[in-house]
Design a protein around this motif. Structure first.
Motif, PDB file in Angstrom:
ATOM      1  N   VAL A  47       0.830  -1.197   0.000  1.00  0.00           N
ATOM      2  CA  VAL A  47       0.000   0.000   0.000  1.00  0.00           C
ATOM      3  C   VAL A  47       0.867   1.251   0.000  1.00  0.00           C
ATOM      4  CG1 VAL A  47      -0.175   0.314   2.507  1.00  0.00           C
ATOM      5  CG2 VAL A  47      -2.097   0.961   1.049  1.00  0.00           C
ATOM      6  N   HIS A  48       2.121   1.135   0.392  1.00  0.00           N
ATOM      7  CA  HIS A  48       3.035   2.270   0.343  1.00  0.00           C
ATOM      8  C   HIS A  48       3.564   2.523  -1.066  1.00  0.00           C
ATOM      9  CE1 HIS A  48       3.318   2.782   4.711  1.00  0.00           C
ATOM     10  NE2 HIS A  48       3.330   1.466   4.793  1.00  0.00           N
ATOM     11  N   GLN A  49       3.286   1.622  -1.978  1.00  0.00           N
ATOM     12  CA  GLN A  49       3.759   1.736  -3.356  1.00  0.00           C
ATOM     13  C   GLN A  49       2.586   2.072  -4.275  1.00  0.00           C
ATOM     14  OE1 GLN A  49       7.000   1.603  -3.768  1.00  0.00           O
ATOM     15  NE2 GLN A  49       7.340   0.983  -1.635  1.00  0.00           N
ATOM     16  N   PRO A  50       2.855   2.564  -5.471  1.00  0.00           N
ATOM     17  CA  PRO A  50       1.765   2.877  -6.413  1.00  0.00           C
ATOM     18  C   PRO A  50       1.153   1.619  -7.015  1.00  0.00           C
ATOM     19  CG  PRO A  50       3.894   3.291  -7.436  1.00  0.00           C
ATOM     20  CD  PRO A  50       4.182   2.969  -6.000  1.00  0.00           C
ATOM     21  N   VAL A  51       0.514   0.837  -6.171  1.00  0.00           N
ATOM     22  CA  VAL A  51      -0.148  -0.401  -6.593  1.00  0.00           C
ATOM     23  C   VAL A  51      -1.648  -0.225  -6.371  1.00  0.00           C
ATOM     24  CG1 VAL A  51      -0.340  -2.891  -6.187  1.00  0.00           C
ATOM     25  CG2 VAL A  51       1.873  -1.750  -5.959  1.00  0.00           C
ATOM     26  N   PRO A  52      -2.498  -0.661  -7.320  1.00  0.00           N
ATOM     27  CA  PRO A  52      -3.946  -0.532  -7.130  1.00  0.00           C
ATOM     28  C   PRO A  52      -4.394  -1.185  -5.830  1.00  0.00           C
ATOM     29  CG  PRO A  52      -3.457  -1.151  -9.387  1.00  0.00           C
ATOM     30  CD  PRO A  52      -2.160  -1.230  -8.642  1.00  0.00           C
ATOM     31  N   LEU A  53      -5.281  -0.492  -5.124  1.00  0.00           N
ATOM     32  CA  LEU A  53      -5.741  -0.984  -3.826  1.00  0.00           C
ATOM     33  C   LEU A  53      -6.471  -2.316  -3.957  1.00  0.00           C
ATOM     34  CD1 LEU A  53      -5.999  -0.406  -0.811  1.00  0.00           C
ATOM     35  CD2 LEU A  53      -8.120   0.839  -1.300  1.00  0.00           C
ATOM     36  N   ALA A  54      -7.168  -2.510  -5.042  1.00  0.00           N
ATOM     37  CA  ALA A  54      -7.899  -3.762  -5.225  1.00  0.00           C
ATOM     38  C   ALA A  54      -6.945  -4.952  -5.281  1.00  0.00           C
ATOM     39  CB  ALA A  54      -8.734  -3.697  -6.505  1.00  0.00           C
ATOM     40  N   ASP A  55      -5.799  -4.782  -5.925  1.00  0.00           N
ATOM     41  CA  ASP A  55      -4.825  -5.870  -5.985  1.00  0.00           C
ATOM     42  C   ASP A  55      -4.232  -6.164  -4.613  1.00  0.00           C
ATOM     43  OD1 ASP A  55      -5.330  -5.882  -8.679  1.00  0.00           O
ATOM     44  OD2 ASP A  55      -3.503  -4.777  -9.234  1.00  0.00           O
ATOM     45  N   VAL A  56      -3.955  -5.107  -3.865  1.00  0.00           N
ATOM     46  CA  VAL A  56      -3.382  -5.284  -2.534  1.00  0.00           C
ATOM     47  C   VAL A  56      -4.361  -6.049  -1.631  1.00  0.00           C
ATOM     48  CG1 VAL A  56      -2.542  -4.103  -0.475  1.00  0.00           C
ATOM     49  CG2 VAL A  56      -1.943  -3.230  -2.746  1.00  0.00           C
ATOM     50  N   LEU A  57      -5.615  -5.618  -1.630  1.00  0.00           N
ATOM     51  CA  LEU A  57      -6.609  -6.251  -0.773  1.00  0.00           C
ATOM     52  C   LEU A  57      -6.960  -7.656  -1.245  1.00  0.00           C
ATOM     53  CD1 LEU A  57      -9.039  -3.258  -0.091  1.00  0.00           C
ATOM     54  CD2 LEU A  57      -7.296  -4.216   1.412  1.00  0.00           C
ATOM     55  N   VAL A  61       0.826  11.285   0.701  1.00  0.00           N
ATOM     56  CA  VAL A  61       0.954  12.666   0.231  1.00  0.00           C
ATOM     57  C   VAL A  61       1.976  12.742  -0.896  1.00  0.00           C
ATOM     58  CG1 VAL A  61       1.714  14.976   0.891  1.00  0.00           C
ATOM     59  CG2 VAL A  61       0.198  13.680   2.400  1.00  0.00           C
ATOM     60  N   THR A  62       3.059  11.994  -0.759  1.00  0.00           N
ATOM     61  CA  THR A  62       4.067  11.972  -1.815  1.00  0.00           C
ATOM     62  C   THR A  62       3.487  11.434  -3.114  1.00  0.00           C
ATOM     63  OG1 THR A  62       5.780  11.611  -0.140  1.00  0.00           O
ATOM     64  CG2 THR A  62       6.358  11.121  -2.424  1.00  0.00           C
ATOM     65  N   ALA A  63       2.561  10.482  -3.006  1.00  0.00           N
ATOM     66  CA  ALA A  63       1.933   9.912  -4.196  1.00  0.00           C
ATOM     67  C   ALA A  63       0.831  10.798  -4.765  1.00  0.00           C
ATOM     68  CB  ALA A  63       1.362   8.536  -3.862  1.00  0.00           C
ATOM     69  N   GLY A  64       0.532  11.935  -4.111  1.00  0.00           N
ATOM     70  CA  GLY A  64      -0.475  12.855  -4.627  1.00  0.00           C
ATOM     71  C   GLY A  64      -1.817  12.770  -3.949  1.00  0.00           C
TER      72      GLY A  64
END
Length: 306
Positions: free
Chosen positions: A117-127, A238-241
């Motif tokens: 979740v700290h990386q630019p990965v879609p939340l659906a894939d993480v969950l 915040v860093t990711a926007g």
């Protein structure tokens, strides 16, 4: 005969005997052996007589000595029962620990997925990856509950064998729940996700409150301030926007801190964790302030601020 003459006669006889002993040949080996044996017997005989003549009280003590009695049949039966109980408890504990080891393994896999979740990965894939492990963990808790049914009323006797693993699992579930809903995972909801009940085998209230979550930097967070609520997550978002993330986390932490103040927490582990919440709350406030001061906050955040 005069004394001087008698002494002279005796001296002469002794000299003749000494001369005979010197000049005579040595006795044969058999005779020497018999001579030594007779002398040995003559020396040992007084010792035997001395040993045989023991004092009366020593003889009485030897006569009164008896070997220690064997335990009574009642005592034997009691300790045999104890041995059987300890063997059964050890076997049961080994079975519990085997299931708990599988729970820990599945929890680590889910935790590794949630760290994305700290990386630019879609939340659906993480969950999605984490939820697959949650189903595995749910089945393992069903096995654990089945083992505990064999010893009714012994929940807290073996509770320490899975306590820390359960806290990590509940922390992970709270993380996932906040990502999906932005709210707090309730105690009943956590039990439902793990397939537990409030009866013989349920989720302990202290485990729900003090569930720890081990993150890679070695920090141990209160369940209610799991990884998602740490300042590291806010800074990364915040860093990711995602400039609205500080507002959401700050709002949640503020309400949570106010709710915790309702509890009468004593000077124990839970109290120390609660005291550490104010530092995380302060750091999130600083991040939110920086976002607002730079004009990056969303319109919703500006309306709330006004």
């Amino acid at each position: 005969m005069r004394p001087a003459a008698a002494a002279a006669t005796a001296t002469a006889a002794a000299l003749r005997l000494r001369a005979v002993a010197v000049l005579s040949p040595p006795p044969p080996p058999a005779a020497a052996s018999r001579l030594l044996a007779s002398r040995r017997v003559a020396l040992l005989l007084p010792l035997r007589r001395l040993c045989s003549s023991a004092p009366p009280h020593a003889a009485a003590a030897a006569a009164d000595f008896q070997p220690p009695p064997r335990p009574s049949p009642v005592m034997d039966a009691q300790f045999e029962s104890f041995r059987s109980q300890l063997d059964e408890s050890s076997t049961l504990r080994d079975r519990i620990r085997a299931v708990v080891a599988e729970i820990e393994s599945a929890s680590r896999v889910a935790t590794a997925a949630l760290l994305l979740v700290h990386q630019p990965v879609p939340l659906a894939d993480v969950l999605g990856k984490a939820k697959a492990q949650v189903e595995v963990i749910k089945g393992l808790y069903a096995q654990l509950a089945g083992i505990l049914k064999e010893c009714p009323g012994q929940y807290y006797r073996y509770h320490g064998d899975w306590r820390s693993e359960t806290q990590a699992v509940v922390s992970m579930l709270a993380f996932m729940h906040w990502l999906e809903t932005g709210g707090l995972l309730m105690h009943t909801e956590a039990q439902e996700k793990l397939g537990l009940s409030s009866g013989e085998f349920g989720l302990d209230v202290e485990d729900y409150l003090t569930a720890n979550f081990d993150i890679p930097v070695g920090d141990a967070c209160l369940y209610l301030i799991a990884l998602i609520f740490k300042p590291r997550f806010v800074v990364n978002r915040v860093t990711a926007g995602d400039y609205d993330c500080p507002r959401k986390v700050l709002s949640f932490l503020t309400d949570l801190h106010a709710s915790f103040r309702m509890l009468n927490l004593r000077n124990d582990f839970l109290r120390k964790k609660f005291d550490g919440m104010k530092y995380d709350l302060r750091r999130v406030e600083e991040v939110y302030y920086d976002v607002k001061i730079r004009g990056l906050a969303s319109a919703e955040s500006k309306q709330e601020a006004s």
